[in-house]
Design an enzyme around this catalytic site. Sequence first.
Site, PDB file in Angstrom:
ATOM      1  N   ARG A  76      30.703 -24.776  -7.193  1.00 44.91           N
ATOM      2  CA  ARG A  76      29.974 -24.278  -6.027  1.00 44.91           C
ATOM      3  C   ARG A  76      30.334 -22.821  -5.785  1.00 44.91           C
ATOM      4  O   ARG A  76      31.501 -22.445  -5.868  1.00 44.91           O
ATOM      5  CB  ARG A  76      30.312 -25.074  -4.758  1.00 44.91           C
ATOM      6  CG  ARG A  76      29.953 -26.557  -4.833  1.00 44.91           C
ATOM      7  CD  ARG A  76      28.445 -26.734  -4.757  1.00 44.91           C
ATOM      8  NE  ARG A  76      28.083 -28.150  -4.659  1.00 44.91           N
ATOM      9  CZ  ARG A  76      27.813 -28.900  -5.724  1.00 44.91           C
ATOM     10  NH1 ARG A  76      27.879 -28.377  -6.932  1.00 44.91           N
ATOM     11  NH2 ARG A  76      27.485 -30.170  -5.559  1.00 44.91           N
ATOM     12  N   ARG A  95      23.657 -37.294 -13.688  1.00 45.47           N
ATOM     13  CA  ARG A  95      25.099 -37.325 -13.918  1.00 45.47           C
ATOM     14  C   ARG A  95      25.808 -38.049 -12.776  1.00 45.47           C
ATOM     15  O   ARG A  95      25.362 -38.091 -11.655  1.00 45.47           O
ATOM     16  CB  ARG A  95      25.647 -35.904 -14.048  1.00 45.47           C
ATOM     17  CG  ARG A  95      25.189 -35.167 -15.296  1.00 45.47           C
ATOM     18  CD  ARG A  95      25.720 -33.747 -15.335  1.00 45.47           C
ATOM     19  NE  ARG A  95      27.167 -33.722 -15.384  1.00 45.47           N
ATOM     20  CZ  ARG A  95      27.931 -33.116 -14.479  1.00 45.47           C
ATOM     21  NH1 ARG A  95      27.386 -32.540 -13.426  1.00 45.47           N
ATOM     22  NH2 ARG A  95      29.233 -33.101 -14.606  1.00 45.47           N
ATOM     23  N   LYS A 117      17.628 -25.917  -8.450  1.00 44.09           N
ATOM     24  CA  LYS A 117      17.682 -26.780  -9.626  1.00 44.09           C
ATOM     25  C   LYS A 117      16.288 -27.154 -10.118  1.00 44.09           C
ATOM     26  O   LYS A 117      15.468 -27.675  -9.374  1.00 44.09           O
ATOM     27  CB  LYS A 117      18.486 -28.047  -9.330  1.00 44.09           C
ATOM     28  CG  LYS A 117      18.726 -28.895 -10.576  1.00 44.09           C
ATOM     29  CD  LYS A 117      19.715 -30.007 -10.317  1.00 44.09           C
ATOM     30  CE  LYS A 117      19.928 -30.866 -11.549  1.00 44.09           C
ATOM     31  NZ  LYS A 117      20.928 -31.925 -11.341  1.00 44.09           N
TER      32      LYS A 117
END
Length: 309
Positions: free
Chosen positions: A306, A107, A172
């Site tokens: 975040r 992205r 991730k």
Amino acid sequence: MNALSGEQFVSGEELAKQAGISRTAISKHIDSLEDYGVEIFSVKGKGYKLANPVSLIDEDQLTRSLNNRCFYFNELPSTNAFLLKHVNELASGDICIAEYQSAGRGRRGRSWVSPYGCHLYCSMYWKLEQGMAQASGLSLVVACSLVKVLQNFGIEDLGVKWPNDIYLNNKKLAGVLIEMSGQADSECHLVVGIGINISMSQSQGDKIDQAWSDLSANPSCPGKTELAIALQKQLHQDFSTFELQGLTAFLDRWQQVDVFLGKQVKLLMGDNQIDGICRGIDESGAILLETDEGIKTFVGGEISLRSTS
């Protein structure tokens, strides 16, 4: 490649014998593998072995197991770019897989680290008859599909981070990139790119600017071919449901694995920051934040999430 996958080192002489080429040629092949992001241990007097496992797609099994067309490549600039180039020849559910992407993207134009054979790089095509407007929230569906597939293989401690990152043990594991061409209110071509970390070497991991995870140490880690097959089937099923029911059908699935649900977060939109408590998503895929001014919705390009902690 298979000769280097064992626990023991293999000498250059033995590799040359197996391949029917010179030791000099073997040395050049080893160097080229390292150029493709494959980390190889080399010890003088012992030989070579892979630092991390490399597993390749079984193309025959892949094509036998799926009703759609499967385009499989050893190397491509980008699986998304390949499908986008051929949209007029594709049917919904057709997929493209490459063992190595020389120009893999995430992205916001970020590069996606794509070492050869170590991870799953897969894109799927889908045609939306009602146009781009119908695609709102679809990236969240992809994240839900990925989580369900991995859970079905017995993998635990999974989560999703809005809008479509997949986390394992709060790091991730996988990312999604959706690209479209067509019209806002008529036929639209959609390509969904997915990258799943399966076996990341430390040298490749050092290139990533955030905490990452992979499936290599998980006892439930599926084979890459089985993972690709299950993912295509789940995406096909979920996209069909999405076309009929929209994102509403996936709100409960998202909420069950939302890593920020109920937590104090900050939302970054360019130079602006919004603080609040994450209250999930709405039916369009927008994130809901409880702020001092009440619950507000946010959606769009340059938004990142975040944890304030």
